[in-house]
Enzyme design. Structure first.
Site, PDB file in Angstrom:
ATOM      1  N   LYS A 194       1.110  -1.221   0.171  1.00 40.02           N
ATOM      2  CA  LYS A 194       0.613   0.059   0.240  1.00 40.02           C
ATOM      3  C   LYS A 194       0.852   1.616   0.212  1.00 40.02           C
ATOM      4  CE  LYS A 194      -3.747  -2.507  -0.257  1.00 40.02           C
ATOM      5  NZ  LYS A 194      -4.946  -2.639   0.451  1.00 40.02           N
TER       6      LYS A 194
HETATM    7  C1  LIG Z   1      -5.127  -3.752   1.275  1.00 40.98           C
HETATM    8  C2  LIG Z   1      -7.282  -3.522   1.632  1.00 40.98           C
HETATM    9  C3  LIG Z   1      -7.674  -4.176   1.915  1.00 40.98           C
HETATM   10  C4  LIG Z   1      -7.865  -4.875   3.237  1.00 40.98           C
HETATM   11  O1  LIG Z   1      -6.798  -4.419   4.012  1.00 40.98           O
HETATM   12  P1  LIG Z   1      -5.513  -5.888   4.466  1.00 40.98           P
HETATM   13  O2  LIG Z   1      -4.722  -4.699   5.413  1.00 40.98           O
HETATM   14  O3  LIG Z   1      -5.085  -6.681   3.931  1.00 40.98           O
HETATM   15  O4  LIG Z   1      -6.172  -6.527   5.470  1.00 40.98           O
HETATM   16  C5  LIG Z   1      -9.204  -3.753   2.161  1.00 40.98           C
HETATM   17  N1  LIG Z   1      -9.717  -3.288   1.090  1.00 40.98           N
HETATM   18  C6  LIG Z   1      -9.005  -2.678   0.326  1.00 40.98           C
HETATM   19  C7  LIG Z   1      -9.780  -1.939  -1.043  1.00 40.98           C
HETATM   20  C8  LIG Z   1      -7.637  -3.100  -0.249  1.00 40.98           C
HETATM   21  O5  LIG Z   1      -6.884  -2.391  -1.465  1.00 40.98           O
END
Ligand SMILES: *Cc1c(COP(=O)(O)O)cnc(C)c1O
Length: 375
Positions: A194
């Site tokens: 991210k």
């Molecule tokens: C990455 C993501 C999540 C979930 O996050 P995690 O930390 O992987 O559990 C939820 N919503 C979106 C749109 C994402 O890209």
């Protein structure tokens, strides 16, 4: 297609080693600090990150937790989503958005996206509201923002709670205001890839509502109110201190990284403007952070294969919309979402990370151009 050997160097979709090479000394010092305290879960380091990330998001409080999916589930529960409720969201998102809704015992009601941004079409909300609707979960996909002022107006008029999925939008703004600061709560993910990523799993909820923050603080740590007293049935979704320490280091670079992503996006859009490529756009009121750079092309799979053979990695975010996923077949009624269904056939995510050289963007554009005319 022929290219020189030098030009065939592999270009990844995301390059975490490049990010960590630059930060290695800072990150090592932060990890050492945690080892010295040997306070590995929650504690000072997590509290400091929560304060710093709340300031960044321009909200009153941030509560760190185990990952972004837990953050969303904890937030939905804390705002009062309960079994049997319906929650309006999009099918064009990562599975976690709907998972969190279903884990609360609620039913996702999927609505369509806008053809220009591929984000929630706010104009479709009213038609999806029923007597059971409790909340709306807009998803700021790709680092762009949903039209939050329009959405909040509908939510307020219809008495619905809003929980933003800002897992891909750390630092994005709409009309000057941060993504994640509009709804009652917002969830963030710090999955390593991210825009702000930990070195493992981590997530957080941002909110201006004291009661929601306190509810999540209890729920993430076994419903504790003291060392031995458990006020509610909670769970374990605490943030690790090592992750918090690393996130504090990276948070100091986030604005610069997001600016680099915006520069790369503008290079892409200038280079691709004369081709049969239509980039997924951000609204004029939005200041996006380009978690992903997504374009639509004819004959997508062939184009991806061509780019792949030139060493250029691409992705699809996401090829199967959630209303077509077996996981959600039992909890959502069969639906037709024309814009979503058409878009997923054509989208392709091009390499995008702050350290990506502009010369690589040029090489990718050249390759894309060759592959479109070779069709
Ligand atoms: C990455 C993501 C999540 C979930 O996050 P995690 O930390 O992987 O559990 C939820 N919503 C979106 C749109 C994402 O890209």
């Amino acid at each position: 297609m022929t290219t020189s050997t030098a030009a065939s160097r592999r270009i990844p979709l995301v390059d975490l080693p490049a990010q960590h090479r630059d930060l290695a000394p800072e990150i090592s010092a932060a990890i050492d600090r945690v080892f010295q305290s040997s306070h590995f879960i929650l504690g000072e380091e997590v509290a400091a990150f929560e304060t710093e990330f709340a300031a960044f998001c321009e909200v009153d409080e941030v509560v760190g937790c185990g990952n972004g999916t837990d953050a969303l589930e904890l937030a939905l529960y804390a705002v009062g989503v309960r079994p049997g409720d319906e929650v309006i969201t999009v099918a064009h998102t990562f599975a976690a958005t709907a998972e969190a809704i279903v884990r609360c015992g609620a039913v996702p009601r999927f609505i369509d996206v806008r053809p220009d941004t591929l984000l929630m079409d706010v104009g479709c909300i009213e038609d999806a509201i029923t007597s059971r609707t409790a909340a709306i979960v807009p998803v700021h996909l790709y680092g762009s923002c949903v039209d939050m002022p329009a959405l909040m107006q509908i939510a307020e008029r219809r008495g619905l709670t809003v929980v933003e999925d800002a897992a891909q939008a750390h630092g994005a703004r709409w009309g000057g205001r941060r993504a994640g600061s509009f709804g009652t709560a917002a969830c963030f993910s710090f999955y390593p890839g991210k825009n702000l990523g930990a070195c493992g799993d981590a997530g957080a909820v941002a909110t201006n509502d004291r009661r929601v923050a306190d509810g999540i603080r209890g729920a993430r740590d076994h419903g504790r109110v003291g060392k031995h007293e458990h006020a509610v049935v909670g769970r374990n979704s605490r943030m690790d201190a090592v992750q918090a320490a690393i996130l504090r280091v990276k948070l100091g670079h986030l604005e610069r990284w997001n600016e680099q992503r915006r520069q790369l996006a503008s290079s892409y859009s200038a280079l691709l403007s004369n081709l049969q490529v239509s980039p997924v756009l951000a609204s004029a009121d939005c200041d996006p952070v380009y978690h992903l750079y997504v374009v639509r092309v004819p004959d997508r799979d062939r184009v991806r294969a061509n780019l792949g053979s030139e060493g250029i990695t691409t992705g699809i975010h996401y090829p199967i919309p959630l209303h077509h996923q077996p996981a959600f077949a039992a909890t959502s009624s069969p639906q037709v979402l024309p814009v979503t269904e058409r878009a997923v056939e054509h989208i392709v995510s091009l390499p995008m990370f702050p350290e990506l050289p502009v010369s690589d963007v040029e090489r990718i554009a050249t390759c894309l151009s060759a592959s479109l005319t070779a069709g």
